[in-house]
Design an enzyme around this catalytic site. Structure first.
Site, PDB file in Angstrom:
ATOM      1  N   CYS A  10      47.833  83.812 -77.002  1.00 27.94           N
ATOM      2  CA  CYS A  10      46.966  84.988 -77.240  1.00 27.94           C
ATOM      3  C   CYS A  10      47.833  86.251 -77.284  1.00 27.94           C
ATOM      4  O   CYS A  10      48.208  86.814 -76.253  1.00 27.94           O
ATOM      5  CB  CYS A  10      45.911  85.117 -76.139  1.00 27.94           C
ATOM      6  N   ASP A  11      48.168  86.690 -78.491  1.00 26.02           N
ATOM      7  CA  ASP A  11      49.099  87.802 -78.688  1.00 26.02           C
ATOM      8  C   ASP A  11      48.754  89.051 -77.890  1.00 26.02           C
ATOM      9  O   ASP A  11      49.600  89.646 -77.241  1.00 26.02           O
ATOM     10  CB  ASP A  11      49.106  88.206 -80.177  1.00 26.02           C
TER      11      ASP A  11
END
Ligand code: CEZ
Length: 788
Positions: free
Chosen positions: A469-470
């Site tokens: 999850c950037d």
């Protein structure tokens, strides 16, 4: 309104109003163009970094294709105005900018071309866009036909937007010898050393025509005048100005006069794109000018090289159409273009390589080796993979993420299953910075060891400023926060590595990594089980998040999918997870990646919580995460749940569902708007963004899951997991150069899956001794009820 053509070669939309963002895309390794039904287009080409040749009359973001791209009247596009010289009536094709409601409209997305048919006032105009195999160049075939029973006297004005090219230098003129409008610019720069790079840039945009125009225009302001784009003043004159344009907003407009007897037609060919100089225009017009048909066939064969390994015939014709015509194409696009960037995020690059294993395995092999050559000798993988010597890590690749090692065995196992090419593991390759080489075995051992070491005293993996999850950038930026998902993904990665090691007799290594995975699973169950689902992680200040007491972000899908994949979730927990996901995350448009969506900043989680509720990672149906869940459900035999969620990733036949999503099922977008239980009004809208890691996993879910036709060292394992409501399915599986026809049927009295080949029962449901070029017919009998 929208329907596939009978032979599946294209998908058609017959009205430009109900789904205004409905679009298709074409690509080659030098360019990508997404064009919508109304004529607006977004195009990038590589030199080698992404660049533009048709600009908006404003400054734009070039770094990545934005989700939910918004269009506006002056948005770049490709249009043709038609003025009836007898009654002065003006319309434009495909629809913008004049927006006259056509008598007949058709927007067709083919695999190798985009077609717009607009009929108004007895005049039919057909615009066809194609590409070449190699060049950043649009090839336009435009046909105008008189459908009426009387002679028609019309003026035709192709209007190709050029826009604001450069604040340093921009101009436009017509070159009679090249029969081209040429707009020239200089890419802005400040540093002297940059000149060496930009002087080679293709800073000209040209519009070439096969027929010399009567007149032309290069100035957008002069073209529009006070009439505006819906009724340009220049068109209201007898002739366009034929004047050059000096540091003004640019346009490429040509004027033709056509007299057509009844049923008579006139065809024009145009080329539009970036060049460095006029010599290049001459070269391109010699190369393509007279062979549009041949180029179209060559580009079609380029696209058909990516047809993939599956052709299906099932009770679900919508799914058949997507799988047989569009799925492999989108996987191929990712592997062939690296999503149009020169420093792809490592996790994206490896997952795109996984997909390419089914399309062009040789390219996949090189992608894995390219990534491994940039591994640090500590075992850690970089945040991005540099695709040419001068490339640099940019934007998100400058933010430290902890998960990149995970994707090595998780994605490589698909390549090995599909090809049986275990020699890849013996390859001796260097680490980042060159120097001492090691085998791929050792490289991946080091990566697994790095993951196992990179944990806190509780045994959970550090997250730094993000994992898969950037934008989860504040959970662990103080150095304490840990990711529950990454600990599960590390465990699953080690399980995949155990299988690969055992397959090649490295049993000692397999035992070591099995023990490490078990230790991770123990920590996961000791610290992260919240009673009905798993927590997502623990923040720097020790707060569990993604748990029942959270008002927002109460449950995260990834922490559930990967707890199932790594085996941390036993059957008891599995039932609770599936129930919780269905109750809290499932919507008519798929399964959301978290819920409730955040509506306020949590500075112990980060940027994720500031994203608009229901878009991208903040609670959308983020299809990449949904694909992980489908893969996990198949892994534990939850075939009907898996199929239900898999099927929701494509618009159903229901008109309301299609309108709501607003796209044709010719690609899977990275998300559909979520936060269904909070903002129902916007839920389901497609992002229209076809760059997504989803597609490689969707393909894998079909091969390893739904149809269970997965490769092994020895051959093809056959274990279909059809949904209960399917009595039959036929599949052509292309595998290691052979064609295997599999006929799967449910049959009374059948207790377990039975596979027959040449009338004999196949032991272990494994077809071996498969030879390239050979055809095999296999039939499979399934019980009438699924064990799930
Ligand atoms: O980018 C994707 C990444 O390419 O986001 C995924 C990640 O796993 C992929 O590798 C999930 O975070 O920066 C942002 O906020 C963007 O939302 C990116 O995270 C996202 C882009 O939307 C492209 O989908």
């Amino acid at each position: 309104m929208i329907h596939p053509s009978d032979d599946g070669s294209y998908y058609e939309l017959t009205d430009p109003v109900s789904m205004p963002k409905c679009s298709g895309f074409l690509w080659n390794e030098a360019m990508v163009i997404q064009a919508n039904c109304r004529g607006y287009a977004v195009a990038n080409f590589m030199q080698p970094e992404p660049a533009k040749y048709s600009y908006a009359p404003t400054v734009e973001a070039k770094i990545f294709v934005l989700p939910e791209h918004s269009y506006y009247l002056h948005h770049p596009g490709r249009f043709v105005y038609v003025k009836d010289e007898d009654d002065g009536v003006l319309f434009s094709a495909p629809y913008e900018p004049v927006r006259r409601k056509p008598e007949r409209f058709s927007f067709q997305v083919w695999k190798h071309k985009l077609v717009w048919i607009t009929e108004y006032n007895g005049i039919e105009l057909v615009m066809t866009l194609g590409l070449s195999r190699h060049d950043p160049l649009e090839l336009w075939h435009i046909k105008i036909k008189n459908l009426s029973n009387r002679k028609r006297n019309v003026s035709v004005y192709p209007y190709f937007t050029v826009g604001f090219m450069s604040w340093m230098n921009q101009s436009g003129d017509f070159n009679k010898k090249l029969n081209s409008i040429i707009c020239s610019s200089v890419t802005p720069y400040q540093k002297a050393e940059e000149y060496e790079k930009i002087k080679h840039f293709k800073d000209k945009t040209f519009l070439w025509a096969d027929i010399p125009p009567l007149a032309w225009e290069t100035s957008l302001e002069r073209f529009e005048g006070d009439g505006g784009l819906s009724s340009p003043s220049a068109i209201m004159q007898n002739s366009l100005s034929c004047e050059d344009c000096q540091y003004e907003k640019l346009a490429a407009v040509m004027q033709y006069h056509v007299e057509l007897e009844s049923k008579e037609e006139q065809i024009f060919h145009f080329m539009f794109g970036p060049v460095k100089d006029n010599e290049e225009i001459m070269l391109l017009s010699n190369r393509y000018g007279q062979n549009f048909k041949a180029v179209e066939e060559d580009y079609l064969s380029y696209i058909q090289e990516g047809n993939g390994v599956l052709q299906i015939s099932t009770p679900d014709k919508g799914l058949d159409n997507f799988v047989n015509n569009w799925l492999a194409r989108q996987v191929y696009y990712h592997g062939a273009t690296n999503r149009m960037c020169t420093d792809p995020q490592t996790r994206n690059y490896l997952q795109d390589a996984m997909g390419m294993s089914y399309i062009k395995p040789k390219i996949a092999r090189n992608m894995f080796l390219t990534a491994l050559c940039q591994q640090n000798d500590t075992g850690q993988m970089p945040d991005g993979i540099l695709l040419y010597a001068e490339a640099e890590l940019k934007y998100i690749n400058q933010v430290p993420h902890s998960d990149h090692c995970v994707w090595l065995p998780v994605c490589l196992i698909s390549y090995l299953d599909e090809t049986g090419d275990f020699d890849l593991l013996e390859e001796q390759i260097p680490f980042a910075g060159g120097g001492q080489e090691a085998s791929v075995w050792q490289h991946i051992d080091l990566a697994m060891d790095w993951l196992f070491k990179d944990r806190d005293e509780r045994g959970l993996n550090y997250i730094r400023q993000g994992d898969w999850c950037d934008p989860m950038n504040m959970v662990g930026y103080k150095g304490k926060g840990v990711s529950g998902w990454l600990t599960m993904a590390s465990s699953y990665a080690m399980h995949c590595w155990v299988n690969i090691c055992n397959e090649r007799g490295r049993h000692n290594a397999a035992v070591i990594y099995k023990e490490k995975a078990d230790e991770l699973n123990a920590a996961i169950n000791r610290l992260l089980w919240d009673g009905n689902w798993y927590a997502r992680g623990i923040t720097d200040n020790g707060t569990l998040f993604g748990v029942s007491e959270d008002q927002e972000g109460r449950i995260y899908l990834n922490a559930q999918s990967w707890a199932i994949l790594c085996g941390a979730a036993d059957d008891h927990k599995l039932e609770k997870i599936i129930k919780s996901v269905e109750e809290q995350l499932e919507s008519p448009y798929g399964v959301e990646m978290l819920a409730p969506a955040y509506t306020a900043m949590r500075d112990d989680i980060g940027r994720l919580t500031q994203k608009h509720p229901g878009i991208t990672e903040n609670g959308s149906v983020y299809n990449h995460a949904t694909a992980f869940y489908i893969f996990a459900l198949y892994a534990v035999g939850k075939n009907d749940d898996a199929f239900r969620v898999l099927r929701k990733m494509l618009p159903s036949e229901n008109k309301e569902d299609i309108i709501r999503r607003g796209q044709m099922p010719v690609y899977i977008p990275n998300y559909y708007r979520g936060a269904y239980r909070q903002f129902k009004k916007t839920a389901g809208r497609s992002s229209h963004l076809f760059n997504t890691g989803t597609i490689s996993w969707y393909y894998r879910c079909l091969i390893d899951g739904l149809f269970g036709l997965c490769g092994t060292k020895a051959g093809l394992s056959i274990h279909p997991c059809l949904p209960l409501h399917w009595d039959r399915a036929c599949v052509i599986r292309y595998f290691r150069g052979a064609e295997i026809n599999i006929d799967i049927q449910r049959e009374d009295g059948v207790k377990e899956i039975v596979v027959f080949f040449e009338g004999k029962r196949l032991e272990g449901a494994l077809l071996t001794g498969i030879l390239p070029g050979k055809k095999y017919n296999v039939s499979v009998k399934l019980p009438v009820n699924n064990p799930s």
